[in-house]
Write an enzyme that holds these catalytic residues in place. Structure first.
Site, short mmCIF file in Angstrom:
data_model
loop_
_atom_site.label_atom_id
_atom_site.label_comp_id
_atom_site.label_asym_id
_atom_site.label_seq_id
_atom_site.Cartn_x
_atom_site.Cartn_y
_atom_site.Cartn_z
N LYS A 188 -26.03 -14.67 38.52
CA LYS A 188 -25.07 -14.21 37.93
C LYS A 188 -25.23 -12.55 37.56
CE LYS A 188 -25.78 -15.89 33.16
NZ LYS A 188 -25.93 -14.43 32.70
N THR A 189 -26.47 -12.28 36.78
CA THR A 189 -26.90 -10.94 36.10
C THR A 189 -26.43 -10.02 37.24
OG1 THR A 189 -28.14 -11.86 34.69
CG2 THR A 189 -28.31 -9.34 34.81
N ASP A 231 -20.59 -11.31 29.55
CA ASP A 231 -21.39 -12.23 30.37
C ASP A 231 -21.68 -13.60 29.21
OD1 ASP A 231 -23.53 -13.30 31.93
OD2 ASP A 231 -25.26 -11.92 31.09
N GLU A 232 -22.12 -14.73 29.92
CA GLU A 232 -22.37 -15.68 28.97
C GLU A 232 -21.09 -16.37 28.29
OE1 GLU A 232 -24.93 -17.39 29.40
OE2 GLU A 232 -26.52 -16.07 29.69
N GLN A 281 -23.55 -24.84 30.68
CA GLN A 281 -24.74 -24.47 30.02
C GLN A 281 -24.14 -24.14 28.58
OE1 GLN A 281 -27.89 -22.07 32.05
NE2 GLN A 281 -26.26 -21.99 33.96
N ARG A 297 -34.35 -25.17 34.44
CA ARG A 297 -35.47 -24.09 34.27
C ARG A 297 -36.75 -24.09 35.18
NH1 ARG A 297 -32.18 -21.18 32.68
NH2 ARG A 297 -30.88 -22.73 33.24
#
Length: 719
Positions: free
Chosen positions: A34-35, A215-216, A246, A594
């Protein structure tokens, strides 16, 4: 020549980068890049004619903001404003805060400043700070602000803190305005108020920043989302990137509904799903996706990967916490021998207190580790306070420890009074502990402090007598005599429950030490001192230990998750709350995703709770993982069978020889299939909880649950 902005992007990523006008929601699954999408979208906008000054990107940490801005510049873009919500609003308020009566050089109060101001207001209104802590009032004020509420909206209830918040709400904000200051939450709330009350100002910001990226987005609270809707109303160029699966920060005010309702607020939204995972093996990904599919509050998406199936997920159901920890550390040691760098190994736990047994096992196994985003167990403030109490029982001359606890909990002894007491004690050749117990010395301080010191002296005297019965007895006398538990859990902040759990774990540690050793309080304090000295890590990679919340945004080749039991993970505080349980499941999803290569999931059949053993049931999340994703793990000496915990359970059962168990006692020589011959040093507990501490011929002492240990009696070798 290929376009660097679209280089190495998959079809969905490229679609998000290329999207033109109008709202865009990018549902970015774990490990889906995503980044990369956010930064390349910004670079693409600038390359295609949008001025960099017209773009405002917002995220949640300064580190993430700096990284995003750097990546845009690497792609040939100009400088673009990437900021946290708070830093962006702080800058805008320097320009427009005067509309609410604030100077351009207003002060920003952190939590400490806020609580100091509230303490002054409590005194002004005749409210004793000892009855209601300033931090508790401040925490509730913060909660209300993050939810865009006021005390009159009915969120608080009728407890003591609620009534104080209602009384101080207006005086607090009037005092801030008079001081030309804002607290951290005001940075958002005050800018939101300006946008609402001054339409011309709101319109100027819309013209200034026609392109907004967030973002987020799943971590936004009510105020942040209201800000976005005013800065970029529908059908504006608002791009939000996030993953409702998340969203794990509800305790900070994050509202998963923001991302779930986005399409209702922006009906013309284009939705792009990033479902290609580049991080995890197919087996790990399947387990995570199957677990999170049980949630109701989510957006439909299904992660996939071109990675191979990878290793099965290893599942351990240990007898207790010490066996859980030592087995994980043994496995980490094996990975180390295989050449795995230790900084690519992570251990996750739901709550901080679970780290204690693991830290002990790491020390015993010679495995270097670091606690990420927190302190080691024995470095935590509440633990250091209680250990200081224990130290003055053993060493009456320890003025450093005595000075630490003489006014903890508060006994009305200020710095000046303490210095007067210490000076007088020095003149008389007395230790501070002796001075506290001396009536003539007590008379040097005020009435409240005098009473507090007398009570402290009495508690220390009772604890000194109690220590002859063991560490736990001494600790219990201190907790009861000082009210320390009530003190440590009444700050009104998010750490109240954490401090309570840590104190309960210290009690567990004391009980276990008493069962395993006969050298009393002095031996225990030496044991703790050696542990804390071992925490000082040298050069080189170390295992990363952290809560699952701290793991968000990170990834590791090898991940271990412990404490997967009902009441632990998921937490007992949410088992009756459907929304809270869904957030716990999202937390489990974060933990699973993770891992890149291997995943190790551990639980215990019993765990010590407040000094006594309780049977534990495996976490429901374990049962949601497909059985064919899992492989039972145990030391080579344990025989596994199916147990009665459910279709997906992976416990064990053994059938020990009752006569052999009866013969096991201190001083008897035994053989273990893995560790060889050794001598039983101690037996503790009864029945299923019976444990044996065995010193093996290699010089290492190991502890076992007798029912599962498989120890063989060597009658001809008894000492």
């Amino acid at each position: 020549m290929s376009d660097p902005i679209y280089q190495n992007l998959n079809e969905a990523q490229a679609a998000a980068v290329a999207h033109g006008e109008g709202p865009l929601m990018v549902l970015a699954g774990a490990g889906s890049g995503k980044t990369r999408v956010v930064t390349r979208r910004i670079a693409r906008l600038i390359r295609d004619g949008v001025r960099s000054s017209q773009v405002l990107a917002m995220t949640f940490t300064n580190k993430a903001a700096g990284e995003m801005a750097h990546r845009v510049q690497q792609l040939g873009g100009e400088y673009v404003r990437v900021a946290t919500f708070h830093s962006a609003c702080a800058r805008f308020l320097r320009q427009d805060g005067y509309k609410l009566g604030y100077p351009a050089d207003y002060s920003i109060y952190d939590t400490h400043d806020r609580d100091a101001l509230i303490k002054e207001l409590l005194e002004d209104h005749g409210i004793a700070a000892s009855s209601v802590k300033p931090s508790a009032v401040g925490q509730w004020i913060s909660k209300l602000k993050n939810a865009a509420l006021k005390p009159t909206d009915g969120l608080l209830g009728s407890h003591d803190v609620a009534r104080v918040v209602e009384r101080l709400w207006t005086p607090y904000h009037e005092r801030l305005r008079k001081l030309g200051a804002m607290d951290f939450d005001d940075l958002l709330g005050n800018f939101l108020e300006i946008l609402r009350e001054f339409p011309d100002v709101a319109e100027s910001y819309r013209a200034r920043f026609p392109y907004l990226l967030v973002d987020e987005f799943q971590d936004t609270n009510r105020v942040q989302y209201d800000l976005l809707k005013l800065l970029c109303p529908a059908p504006g160029n608002l791009c939000v990137v996030g993953d409702p699966d998340q969203s794990i920060y509800g305790f900070r005010g994050a509202e998963v509904r923001n991302i779930l309702d986005f399409e209702n607020d922006y009906p013309t939204t284009t939705v792009v799903r990033l479902e290609q995972n580049y991080r995890s093996s197919a087996n790990i990904l399947r387990a995570a996706e199957t677990v999170i599919a049980n949630n109701r509050m989510r957006k439909d998406k299904r992660l996939r990967t071109d990675n191979g199936p990878g290793a099965p997920i290893l599942r351990l159901r240990a007898g207790g916490a010490s066996e859980e920890a030592s087995t994980m550390v043994d496995r980490i040691g094996s990975l180390r021998e295989e050449g795995v760098p230790l900084d690519q190994v992570a251990v996750f736990y739901r709550a901080h207190y679970l780290s204690r047994a693991i830290e002990q096992a790491m020390k015993d196994g010679g495995i270097p580790y670091v606690i990420v985003g927190g302190l080691t167990f024995f470095e935590r403030r509440e633990i250091k306070d209680l250990l200081a109490y224990l130290r003055v029982l053993v060493n009456p001359l320890d003025d450093v420890s005595m000075a630490r606890i003489v006014n903890v909990p508060p006994r009305g002894l200020g710095k000046a009074s303490l210095e007067k007491l210490r000076s007088a004690a020095f003149t008389e050749g007395m230790s501070l502990r002796e001075a506290v117990a001396e009536p003539a010395m007590q008379s040097l301080v005020g009435p409240k402090a005098r009473k507090g010191l007398a009570e402290l002296a009495l508690t220390i005297d009772r604890a000194r007598v109690a220590q002859t019965a063991g560490v736990h007895a001494a600790l219990k006398a201190i907790l009861e005599g000082t009210g320390y538990l009530r003190h440590a859990t009444s700050f009104g902040d998010a750490e109240d429950s954490t401090r309570e759990e840590n104190i309960a774990e210290l009690i567990n540690d004391a009980v276990q030490y008493d069962a395993d050793h006969d050298d009393g309080l002095s031996g225990y304090l030496q044991h703790v001192a050696l542990l804390t000295s071992a925490d000082q890590q040298g050069e080189g990679p170390s295992v990363q230990m952290m809560t699952v919340h701290a793991a968000k945004g990170l990834e590791f080749d090898h991940v271990f998750v412990c404490g997967l039991e009902e009441g632990v993970f998921p937490s007992m505080r949410v088992t009756e709350d459907p929304d809270g349980l869904e957030e716990e499941r999202r937390l489990m999803y974060v933990a699973l995703t993770r891992a890149r290569k291997t995943l190790f999931l551990a639980s215990a059949k019993e765990r010590m709770v407040n000094g006594s053993f309780e049977s534990m049931r495996p976490s429901r999340f374990l049962k949601e993982i497909p059985a064919d994703c899992l492989e039972n793990f145990a030391p080579s000496w344990r025989r596994y069978d199916a147990d009665d915990q459910g279709a997906n359970s992976t416990g064990w059962s053994v059938t020990p020889d009752p006569e052999a168990l009866e013969a096991l006692r201190p001083g008897v020589r035994v053989r273990h299939d893995e560790y060889g011959p050794g001598l039983i040093r101690r037996i503790s507990g009864r029945g299923m909880s019976a444990r044996a501490a065995v010193r093996f011929d290699d010089g290492v002492e190991r502890e076992f649950v007798l029912e599962y240990a498989g120890l063989k009696l060597l009658e001809d070798m008894q000492w």
